[in-house]
Write an enzyme that holds these catalytic residues in place. Structure first.
Site, PDB file in Angstrom:
ATOM      1  CE  LYS A  35      -0.453  -0.613   4.993  1.00 31.98           C
ATOM      2  NZ  LYS A  35      -0.318   0.568   5.798  1.00 31.98           N
ATOM      3  NE  ARG A 133      -5.535   0.890  11.970  1.00 30.26           N
ATOM      4  CZ  ARG A 133      -4.336   0.685  11.420  1.00 30.26           C
ATOM      5  NH1 ARG A 133      -3.372   1.579  11.583  1.00 30.26           N
ATOM      6  NH2 ARG A 133      -4.075  -0.414  10.723  1.00 30.26           N
ATOM      7  CE1 TYR A 264      12.934  32.126   1.914  1.00 29.50           C
ATOM      8  CE2 TYR A 264      12.144  29.866   2.004  1.00 29.50           C
ATOM      9  CZ  TYR A 264      12.363  31.039   1.290  1.00 29.50           C
ATOM     10  OH  TYR A 264      12.013  31.110  -0.022  1.00 29.50           O
ATOM     11  CG  MET A 312       8.366  23.795  -2.040  1.00 26.66           C
ATOM     12  SD  MET A 312       7.275  24.821  -3.038  1.00 26.66           S
ATOM     13  CE  MET A 312       6.271  25.597  -1.786  1.00 26.66           C
TER      14      MET A 312
END
Ligand SMILES: Cc1ncc(COP(=O)(O)O)c(C=O)c1O
Length: 377
Positions: A35, A133, A264, A312
């Site tokens: 998956k 779950r 940054y 990014m």
């Protein structure tokens, strides 16, 4: 010319990891869990490598993932176990996909879909033994079993499996493990008394495959271990080899003076004149922004720590003033994580500094990063 940044996936490692897991569970079949795009490794190549290593079943979360396997010509028995309302049940039955059943209403909708399709659906009834779950909770279990038995008698279903999933098997000795095993035995007895004869009873994920033989039953369902990562960080002697290496050519190397804020927010400040290297991978590629000033990267001969904010598309390494740094140039590789055999960090090292699990580190690598497949299998 190789891609600038790449996730190299060693398919030989994946197939060998499955062979290793078969030796851990010699009396059981192995379902390779593929998956989430094969935990980020690429679902189709990972599935093929797992089958080459001896897996005889595949597991996905969603029917759509299992359909993708079928479209690629992979006809191996495959179980999809999360079926929200509206899931394409008739298509799944047509494609011969086994369906995980976690509720009475699913028995009903799958039966209706089987009637429409004109062919019986193969299902695996999932009992909730304590994860809370997915799965059918204990007091509903007899009703689900009875409904499935009636549909089986009517020729609309075949109960191919009964299964459950552990909550804490990655903490060997956790009290919930015994409790879940015992609840699973009880659930199997209820199914047996109702006349169900599943081909496969299955409970073990990677951690249980590696550490809990009494949970192996007919089939084990390893995911992360197939990709060579241990669900239990300090487990020694597993024989597993991490399959994914995330690396990139350095885009730029430059000298900067002491006292310069880097990236940054200036969250890193150079404490001497130094050499910086720009690595063109960022959170747009799945490198967590939380790796800012924390995660290790192998570059210019040794491990460095990311210097300043992960952006990014890029982050910076401070190579310092050592002899290795002097020779660094654009085009050299920086390795974020790999098998750990050449001094590079592993996905587990990243998980440890980021307070997460290696599953997340490899699965989150975005489609922007080309997967490059290597290895014999
Ligand atoms: C039902 C089920 N079985 C098996 C697995 C594989 O687990 P692991 O990757 O820990 O081996 C998962 C993964 O979440 C799962 O949901």
């Amino acid at each position: 010319m190789p891609p600038f940044a790449e996730a190299r996936v060693d398919l030989g490692a994946i197939s060998e990891n499955i062979a290793v897991l078969r030796r851990h569970a010699p009396a059981s079949q192995v379902m390779g869990v593929v998956k989430a795009d094969g935990y980020g490794h690429g679902m189709l190549p990972a599935a093929r490598a797992m089958l080459a290593g001896g897996a005889t079943w595949l597991g996905t979360a969603f029917i759509e993932e299992a359909m993708e396997l079928r479209r690629a010509g992979i006809d191996t028995r495959t179980v999809a176990w999360i079926l929200p309302p509206g899931a394409p049940l008739t298509e799944a039955i047509d494609a011969g996909i086994d369906l995980g059943v976690s509720a009475l209403w699913l028995v009903e909708s799958i039966t209706a879909a089987a009637r429409e399709t004109g062919r019986p659906a193969r299902v695996h009834l999932k009992v909730d033994t304590g994860l809370n779950r997915g799965g059918v909770v204990g007091d509903q279990w007899p009703a689900v079993v009875e409904a499935a038995a009636r549909a089986e008698a009517a020729g609309l279903l075949r109960v191919a499996g009964v299964f459950s999933h552990f909550a804490c098997s990655d903490e060997p000795g956790h009290s919930s493990i015994k409790a879940q095993l015992s609840a699973f035995h009880d659930a199997l007895e209820v199914a047996e008394r109702a006349g169900l004869r599943p081909e496969v009873r299955h409970l073990a994920n990677s951690a249980a495959t590696l550490t809990l033989p009494e949970s192996h039953f007919d089939l084990v369902r390893p995911g992360i271990a197939g990709y060579g990562l241990s669900p239990i960080p300090d487990l020694a002697g597993t024989g597993l080899r991490p399959a994914m290496t995330l690396r990139s050519a350095i885009a730029l190397v430059k000298r900067v003076p002491e006292g310069g804020g880097v990236s940054y927010g200036h969250r890193y400040v150079t404490d001497r004149s130094t050499t910086l290297a720009l690595v063109p991978l960022g959170y747009g590629d799945g490198v967590p922004r939380a790796a800012t000033n924390r995660a290790p990267v192998f570059a210019a001969g040794r491990r460095r720590t990311i210097a300043g904010t992960v952006c990014m598309d890029q982050f910076v390494l401070d190579l310092g003033d050592d002899a290795d740094a002097d020779t660094a140039e654009a085009g050299d590789y920086a390795v974020l994580f790999g098998a750990g055999e050449g001094g590079e960090p592993t996905a587990q090292d990243w998980a440890s500094v980021l307070d997460t699990i290696p599953y997340e580190i490899v699965t989150r690598i975005s489609p922007r990063v080309p997967r490059v497949y290597v290895g014999d299998w």
